[in-house]
Design a protein around this motif. Sequence first.
Motif, mmCIF file in Angstrom:
data_model
loop_
_atom_site.group_PDB
_atom_site.id
_atom_site.type_symbol
_atom_site.label_atom_id
_atom_site.label_comp_id
_atom_site.label_asym_id
_atom_site.label_seq_id
_atom_site.Cartn_x
_atom_site.Cartn_y
_atom_site.Cartn_z
ATOM 1 N N MET A 1 0.841 -1.188 0.000
ATOM 2 C CA MET A 1 0.000 0.000 0.000
ATOM 3 C C MET A 1 0.883 1.248 0.000
ATOM 4 S SD MET A 1 -3.070 0.927 2.626
ATOM 5 C CE MET A 1 -1.974 0.718 4.046
ATOM 6 N N ARG A 2 0.644 2.142 -0.944
ATOM 7 C CA ARG A 2 1.476 3.324 -1.136
ATOM 8 C C ARG A 2 0.865 4.519 -0.403
ATOM 9 N NH1 ARG A 2 4.581 3.535 -5.701
ATOM 10 N NH2 ARG A 2 3.779 5.587 -6.278
ATOM 11 N N VAL A 3 1.679 5.205 0.400
ATOM 12 C CA VAL A 3 1.189 6.362 1.147
ATOM 13 C C VAL A 3 2.196 7.493 1.048
ATOM 14 C CG1 VAL A 3 -0.016 4.840 2.773
ATOM 15 C CG2 VAL A 3 2.235 5.754 3.382
ATOM 16 N N ILE A 4 1.692 8.728 1.198
ATOM 17 C CA ILE A 4 2.574 9.879 1.369
ATOM 18 C C ILE A 4 2.211 10.556 2.688
ATOM 19 C CG2 ILE A 4 2.810 10.185 -1.117
ATOM 20 C CD1 ILE A 4 1.138 12.734 -0.841
ATOM 21 N N LEU A 5 3.181 11.270 3.261
ATOM 22 C CA LEU A 5 3.017 11.925 4.554
ATOM 23 C C LEU A 5 3.259 13.421 4.385
ATOM 24 C CD1 LEU A 5 5.251 9.474 6.667
ATOM 25 C CD2 LEU A 5 2.940 9.091 5.788
ATOM 26 N N VAL A 6 2.411 14.223 5.015
ATOM 27 C CA VAL A 6 2.540 15.674 4.912
ATOM 28 C C VAL A 6 2.452 16.275 6.312
ATOM 29 C CG1 VAL A 6 1.711 17.777 3.797
ATOM 30 C CG2 VAL A 6 1.335 15.551 2.685
ATOM 31 N N GLU A 21 6.643 2.113 8.805
ATOM 32 C CA GLU A 21 7.516 1.088 8.229
ATOM 33 C C GLU A 21 7.624 -0.139 9.124
ATOM 34 O OE1 GLU A 21 11.088 3.254 7.506
ATOM 35 O OE2 GLU A 21 10.430 3.943 5.506
ATOM 36 N N LYS A 22 7.514 0.048 10.451
ATOM 37 C CA LYS A 22 7.544 -1.088 11.376
ATOM 38 C C LYS A 22 6.339 -1.997 11.206
ATOM 39 C CE LYS A 22 10.282 0.919 15.156
ATOM 40 N NZ LYS A 22 10.245 1.374 16.579
ATOM 41 N N MET A 23 5.233 -1.451 10.751
ATOM 42 C CA MET A 23 3.995 -2.226 10.650
ATOM 43 C C MET A 23 3.994 -3.180 9.460
ATOM 44 S SD MET A 23 1.178 0.631 11.697
ATOM 45 C CE MET A 23 1.304 1.483 13.268
ATOM 46 N N GLY A 24 4.788 -2.915 8.460
ATOM 47 C CA GLY A 24 4.834 -3.781 7.292
ATOM 48 C C GLY A 24 3.651 -3.539 6.364
ATOM 49 N N GLY A 25 3.873 -3.799 5.091
ATOM 50 C CA GLY A 25 2.813 -3.631 4.113
ATOM 51 C C GLY A 25 2.567 -2.196 3.712
ATOM 52 N N ILE A 26 3.388 -1.274 4.231
ATOM 53 C CA ILE A 26 3.242 0.152 3.942
ATOM 54 C C ILE A 26 4.483 0.635 3.201
ATOM 55 C CG2 ILE A 26 2.939 2.460 4.888
ATOM 56 C CD1 ILE A 26 0.555 0.795 5.421
ATOM 57 N N ASP A 27 4.281 1.251 2.051
ATOM 58 C CA ASP A 27 5.376 1.818 1.279
ATOM 59 C C ASP A 27 5.225 3.337 1.285
ATOM 60 O OD1 ASP A 27 7.439 2.352 -0.416
ATOM 61 O OD2 ASP A 27 6.456 1.611 -2.232
ATOM 62 N N VAL A 28 6.063 4.018 2.081
ATOM 63 C CA VAL A 28 6.027 5.479 2.148
ATOM 64 C C VAL A 28 6.756 6.018 0.915
ATOM 65 C CG1 VAL A 28 6.649 7.528 3.468
ATOM 66 C CG2 VAL A 28 5.959 5.429 4.669
ATOM 67 N N ALA A 38 3.382 18.774 -2.008
ATOM 68 C CA ALA A 38 2.722 17.465 -1.936
ATOM 69 C C ALA A 38 1.580 17.379 -2.935
ATOM 70 C CB ALA A 38 2.215 17.220 -0.513
ATOM 71 N N ILE A 39 0.776 18.429 -3.028
ATOM 72 C CA ILE A 39 -0.343 18.448 -3.977
ATOM 73 C C ILE A 39 0.163 18.279 -5.404
ATOM 74 C CG2 ILE A 39 -2.139 19.929 -4.971
ATOM 75 C CD1 ILE A 39 -2.574 21.079 -2.167
ATOM 76 N N GLU A 40 1.287 18.913 -5.719
ATOM 77 C CA GLU A 40 1.847 18.828 -7.073
ATOM 78 C C GLU A 40 2.293 17.414 -7.413
ATOM 79 O OE1 GLU A 40 4.962 21.690 -6.995
ATOM 80 O OE2 GLU A 40 3.619 23.431 -7.173
ATOM 81 N N TRP A 41 2.739 16.651 -6.400
ATOM 82 C CA TRP A 41 3.273 15.318 -6.661
ATOM 83 C C TRP A 41 2.242 14.198 -6.544
ATOM 84 C CZ3 TRP A 41 7.655 13.496 -8.693
ATOM 85 C CH2 TRP A 41 8.716 14.386 -8.855
ATOM 86 N N ILE A 42 1.104 14.468 -5.958
ATOM 87 C CA ILE A 42 0.118 13.414 -5.722
ATOM 88 C C ILE A 42 -0.327 12.761 -7.035
ATOM 89 C CG2 ILE A 42 -2.326 13.087 -5.115
ATOM 90 C CD1 ILE A 42 -1.794 14.684 -2.584
ATOM 91 N N GLY A 43 -0.584 13.580 -8.055
ATOM 92 C CA GLY A 43 -1.022 13.016 -9.327
ATOM 93 C C GLY A 43 0.018 12.107 -9.952
ATOM 94 N N GLU A 44 1.297 12.415 -9.722
ATOM 95 C CA GLU A 44 2.388 11.604 -10.271
ATOM 96 C C GLU A 44 2.590 10.320 -9.471
ATOM 97 O OE1 GLU A 44 5.598 10.735 -12.848
ATOM 98 O OE2 GLU A 44 4.180 12.417 -12.968
ATOM 99 N N LEU A 45 2.540 10.425 -8.145
ATOM 100 C CA LEU A 45 2.828 9.271 -7.289
ATOM 101 C C LEU A 45 1.631 8.330 -7.147
ATOM 102 C CD1 LEU A 45 4.809 11.102 -4.459
ATOM 103 C CD2 LEU A 45 5.735 9.625 -6.258
ATOM 104 N N ARG A 46 0.425 8.874 -7.262
ATOM 105 C CA ARG A 46 -0.828 8.096 -7.159
ATOM 106 C C ARG A 46 -0.843 7.185 -5.918
ATOM 107 N NH1 ARG A 46 -2.454 5.819 -13.019
ATOM 108 N NH2 ARG A 46 -4.424 5.574 -11.896
ATOM 109 N N PRO A 47 -0.719 7.767 -4.730
ATOM 110 C CA PRO A 47 -0.734 6.946 -3.513
ATOM 111 C C PRO A 47 -2.139 6.429 -3.208
ATOM 112 C CG PRO A 47 -0.788 9.253 -2.927
ATOM 113 C CD PRO A 47 -0.623 9.204 -4.421
ATOM 114 N N ASP A 48 -2.210 5.400 -2.363
ATOM 115 C CA ASP A 48 -3.504 4.915 -1.887
ATOM 116 C C ASP A 48 -4.059 5.812 -0.794
ATOM 117 O OD1 ASP A 48 -3.698 2.357 -3.403
ATOM 118 O OD2 ASP A 48 -1.866 1.901 -2.291
#
Length: 384
Positions: A1-6, A21-28, A38-48
């Motif tokens: 699962m892909r996430v970004i943090l702001v 990252e300790k929880m596993g299954g999370i890709d920051v 962050a808003i500018e990059w969201i469309g490119e990164l397409r996080p969940d």
Amino acid sequence: MRVILVDDERLALLQLTKMLEKMGGIDVVGTYLNPIEAIEWIGELRPDAVFLDIHMPGIDGLKMAVQIQENCPAIQIVFVTAFDQYAVQAFDLNALDYVMKPLHMDRLGRAVQRLQDRVRGDVNVTVSSSPQSVLIRCLKTLQFEMPGQKSERLKWRTSKAQELFVYLLHHRGRVIARDELLELLWPDFEERRAAAQLYTTIYQIRQSLQRNEVGSVTINSGSLTDGYSLDTSTVRIDTEEWEHQLKQLDSPEQHTIDKHESLFNQYTGDYLSDYDYLWAEHERERLRRLWLHHAQNMIRFYTRQGMHSEAIRINLKIQQLNPVFEESYFSLMKLYDLSHHNAAVEEQYMLLTETLKRELDSRPDDRVAQWYQGWKSEGLVYNR
């Protein structure tokens, strides 16, 4: 699962990154101190999902969430903040969760679990998507479709039986505590009497499912907790399939527009819109936003292609299902203007004015009113 943090605090970003990252299954896939970046990059990164602070310079987290949902409504929002007074506003924006600082692993873990359950729903569609499976329809009204047969409503013994089943379906795969069900359905009953009603209603639901040959849907009693869960692992659910297919499509193009049309037409009404279940409103609004975003992409495609009648058709369908969506009226006004249908432009503005007054006691947005006044006074083509 892909996430970004702001978050505008570097240490807070580092802490949240390590905990996730300790929880596993999370890709920051991105961390940002600047919300505009962050808003500018969201469309490119397409996080969940986006984990988002509220108090930030330039643009606060609530306003940022609005922009994210307008441009990428499929992305889930999790607020992470030290301020509890914004919780109501956050959930009004259909945030998935609201986690308070200082962060604790158990509370953050529950938020991640909710997020994974939501995202995993798309993956699970492929497991139970056999055309020979029972299909449960949740768009507009609850119906069951057996293989090779038409969709039909089940006859429930009582309205409580129907709501209890739908509530378990809404939370499928999770054990719902008995106390939560008692508070939801029999809040004014003494506990012993309410518990008896619950047991009877569970029995009635099981009988209805068996009688209508929907034995593949089962209610299980929690082994470790006092509650119930609905097992839908061997059936299909229309909202899951629709959302899964929608996320597989890129922006409309000439060679994909037929697939977009098919998905657009599959949305026959809002999630459980025939019922006044307040607890369903969050999911109802989330799916509605996805559909409206998809519809607007189709309108933009048809407009670019000069296919104004097709763009008009999409807008009219939006008005039919969501009569207070102001953008559909504005879009129609501009399309009719391009087609030199002046009377239709007038009609759309009057219809918008009457609808907003009747339904929301409101008036058209300033930009719409200014466009209309400019069009009326100058007689120009205002397709902006």
